[in-house]
Design an enzyme around this catalytic site. Structure first.
Site, PDB file in Angstrom:
ATOM      1  N   ASP A  31      53.375  73.975 -15.600  1.00  0.00           N
ATOM      2  CA  ASP A  31      52.902  75.209 -16.537  1.00  0.00           C
ATOM      3  C   ASP A  31      53.397  75.172 -17.693  1.00  0.00           C
ATOM      4  O   ASP A  31      54.820  74.996 -17.509  1.00  0.00           O
ATOM      5  CB  ASP A  31      51.779  76.535 -16.020  1.00  0.00           C
ATOM      6  CG  ASP A  31      51.175  77.181 -17.462  1.00  0.00           C
ATOM      7  OD1 ASP A  31      50.756  77.274 -16.331  1.00  0.00           O
ATOM      8  OD2 ASP A  31      51.676  78.112 -18.021  1.00  0.00           O
ATOM      9  N   ILE A  32      52.710  75.294 -19.380  1.00  0.00           N
ATOM     10  CA  ILE A  32      53.567  75.098 -20.439  1.00  0.00           C
ATOM     11  C   ILE A  32      53.931  76.527 -20.269  1.00  0.00           C
ATOM     12  O   ILE A  32      55.474  76.699 -21.076  1.00  0.00           O
ATOM     13  CB  ILE A  32      52.755  74.956 -21.741  1.00  0.00           C
ATOM     14  CG1 ILE A  32      53.395  73.794 -23.002  1.00  0.00           C
ATOM     15  CG2 ILE A  32      51.488  76.587 -21.974  1.00  0.00           C
ATOM     16  CD1 ILE A  32      52.836  73.297 -23.764  1.00  0.00           C
ATOM     17  N   ASN A  88      41.186  81.322 -11.927  1.00  0.00           N
ATOM     18  CA  ASN A  88      41.242  82.295 -12.804  1.00  0.00           C
ATOM     19  C   ASN A  88      39.509  82.380 -12.851  1.00  0.00           C
ATOM     20  O   ASN A  88      39.644  81.164 -13.173  1.00  0.00           O
ATOM     21  CB  ASN A  88      41.750  83.120 -14.252  1.00  0.00           C
ATOM     22  CG  ASN A  88      42.826  83.285 -13.557  1.00  0.00           C
ATOM     23  OD1 ASN A  88      44.075  84.089 -12.193  1.00  0.00           O
ATOM     24  ND2 ASN A  88      44.165  83.087 -13.904  1.00  0.00           N
ATOM     25  N   GLY A  94      41.284  86.281 -16.965  1.00  0.00           N
ATOM     26  CA  GLY A  94      42.283  85.771 -17.688  1.00  0.00           C
ATOM     27  C   GLY A  94      42.287  84.393 -17.511  1.00  0.00           C
ATOM     28  O   GLY A  94      42.753  83.610 -17.798  1.00  0.00           O
ATOM     29  N   GLN A  95      41.310  83.882 -17.408  1.00  0.00           N
ATOM     30  CA  GLN A  95      41.120  82.207 -17.453  1.00  0.00           C
ATOM     31  C   GLN A  95      40.681  82.233 -19.693  1.00  0.00           C
ATOM     32  O   GLN A  95      40.371  82.001 -19.991  1.00  0.00           O
ATOM     33  CB  GLN A  95      39.607  81.864 -17.115  1.00  0.00           C
ATOM     34  CG  GLN A  95      39.231  80.227 -17.380  1.00  0.00           C
ATOM     35  CD  GLN A  95      37.966  79.299 -16.831  1.00  0.00           C
ATOM     36  OE1 GLN A  95      37.068  80.375 -16.374  1.00  0.00           O
ATOM     37  NE2 GLN A  95      38.161  77.954 -16.397  1.00  0.00           N
ATOM     38  N   HIS A 101      41.031  75.112 -12.565  1.00  0.00           N
ATOM     39  CA  HIS A 101      42.081  74.686 -12.363  1.00  0.00           C
ATOM     40  C   HIS A 101      43.166  75.080 -11.654  1.00  0.00           C
ATOM     41  O   HIS A 101      42.975  77.034 -11.299  1.00  0.00           O
ATOM     42  CB  HIS A 101      43.556  74.869 -13.630  1.00  0.00           C
ATOM     43  CG  HIS A 101      43.466  75.782 -14.548  1.00  0.00           C
ATOM     44  ND1 HIS A 101      42.039  76.143 -15.557  1.00  0.00           N
ATOM     45  CD2 HIS A 101      44.146  77.618 -14.709  1.00  0.00           C
ATOM     46  CE1 HIS A 101      42.835  77.374 -16.784  1.00  0.00           C
ATOM     47  NE2 HIS A 101      43.921  77.719 -15.907  1.00  0.00           N
ATOM     48  N   LEU A 102      43.516  75.152 -10.688  1.00  0.00           N
ATOM     49  CA  LEU A 102      44.115  76.322  -9.168  1.00  0.00           C
ATOM     50  C   LEU A 102      45.478  76.095 -10.083  1.00  0.00           C
ATOM     51  O   LEU A 102      46.729  75.257 -10.278  1.00  0.00           O
ATOM     52  CB  LEU A 102      43.907  75.545  -7.711  1.00  0.00           C
ATOM     53  CG  LEU A 102      44.449  76.006  -7.017  1.00  0.00           C
ATOM     54  CD1 LEU A 102      43.078  77.383  -6.349  1.00  0.00           C
ATOM     55  CD2 LEU A 102      44.298  74.827  -4.982  1.00  0.00           C
TER      56      LEU A 102
HETATM   57  P1  DGP Z   1      44.171  80.251 -16.765  1.00  0.00           P
HETATM   58  O1  DGP Z   1      44.681  81.171 -18.171  1.00  0.00           O
HETATM   59  O2  DGP Z   1      44.188  80.786 -16.004  1.00  0.00           O
HETATM   60  O3  DGP Z   1      43.006  79.590 -17.651  1.00  0.00           O
HETATM   61  O4  DGP Z   1      45.300  79.375 -16.878  1.00  0.00           O
HETATM   62  C1  DGP Z   1      45.763  78.695 -17.679  1.00  0.00           C
HETATM   63  C2  DGP Z   1      47.567  77.785 -18.179  1.00  0.00           C
HETATM   64  O5  DGP Z   1      47.642  76.611 -18.668  1.00  0.00           O
HETATM   65  C3  DGP Z   1      48.240  79.047 -18.697  1.00  0.00           C
HETATM   66  O6  DGP Z   1      48.877  79.113 -17.536  1.00  0.00           O
HETATM   67  C4  DGP Z   1      48.823  78.367 -18.997  1.00  0.00           C
HETATM   68  C5  DGP Z   1      48.159  76.961 -19.579  1.00  0.00           C
HETATM   69  N1  DGP Z   1      48.934  75.884 -20.207  1.00  0.00           N
HETATM   70  C6  DGP Z   1      47.851  76.226 -21.132  1.00  0.00           C
HETATM   71  N2  DGP Z   1      48.008  75.577 -22.206  1.00  0.00           N
HETATM   72  C7  DGP Z   1      48.605  73.714 -22.310  1.00  0.00           C
HETATM   73  C8  DGP Z   1      49.003  73.032 -21.822  1.00  0.00           C
HETATM   74  O7  DGP Z   1      48.696  72.069 -23.195  1.00  0.00           O
HETATM   75  N3  DGP Z   1      49.976  71.935 -21.301  1.00  0.00           N
HETATM   76  C9  DGP Z   1      50.114  72.569 -20.121  1.00  0.00           C
HETATM   77  N4  DGP Z   1      51.047  72.018 -19.270  1.00  0.00           N
HETATM   78  N5  DGP Z   1      49.757  73.947 -19.880  1.00  0.00           N
HETATM   79  C10 DGP Z   1      48.863  74.363 -20.939  1.00  0.00           C
END
Ligand code: DGP
Length: 115
Positions: A31-32, A88, A94-95, A101-102
């Site tokens: 996760d970023i 989510n 919170g999505q 995605h898990l």
């Molecule tokens: P959610 O809020 O459940 O939809 O989670 C989305 C997640 O995606 C959040 O924790 C941040 C992550 N995320 C968003 N943009 C990027 C990206 O460009 N790269 C990566 N690796 N993660 C990302």
């Protein structure tokens, strides 16, 4: 593949990601914006927007995501200490990225219930 989906772009290699797991059906990357020492997102290669969009044919695929989570937890050394695998669904939960995605989170104590 959905044209303007960020995670489809990661599947296609058009957006870089720190990939930790790959299979025919799934992909996982860090996760970023990590919320724990280990925070990995496991996604299907196929575009599915939310849990609500799953159909009967996706049963195996959803199982694949959890089998990937199990393997990643072992790789990351958090399988015994404990981790959370959570998805989510929709904005109220919170999505923010509409390609399922898990979240696999671990490496610290996790409280319950989540906020
Ligand atoms: P959610 O809020 O459940 O939809 O989670 C989305 C997640 O995606 C959040 O924790 C941040 C992550 N995320 C968003 N943009 C990027 C990206 O460009 N790269 C990566 N690796 N993660 C990302």
């Amino acid at each position: 593949m959905s044209e303007d989906c960020l995670f489809c772009k990661i599947v296609d290699g058009d957006v870089p990601a720190d990939i930790v797991y790959e299979s025919d059906s799934a992909l996982a990357f860090r996760d970023i914006s990590p919320q724990a020492p280990t925070h990995v997102l496991v996604i299907p290669r196929k575009h599915i927007s939310t849990i609500n969009d799953l159909d009967e044919f996706d049963r195996q695929l959803v199982g694949d995501l959890f089998m990937a989570a199990k393997q990643i937890a072992a790789q990351e050394g958090i399988d015994e200490s404990g981790y959370r695998a959570v998805m989510n669904c929709n904005k109220g939960a919170g999505q923010s990225v509409f390609h399922i995605h898990l979240h696999v989170l671990g490496g610290r104590g996790l409280s319950w219930p989540p906020g």
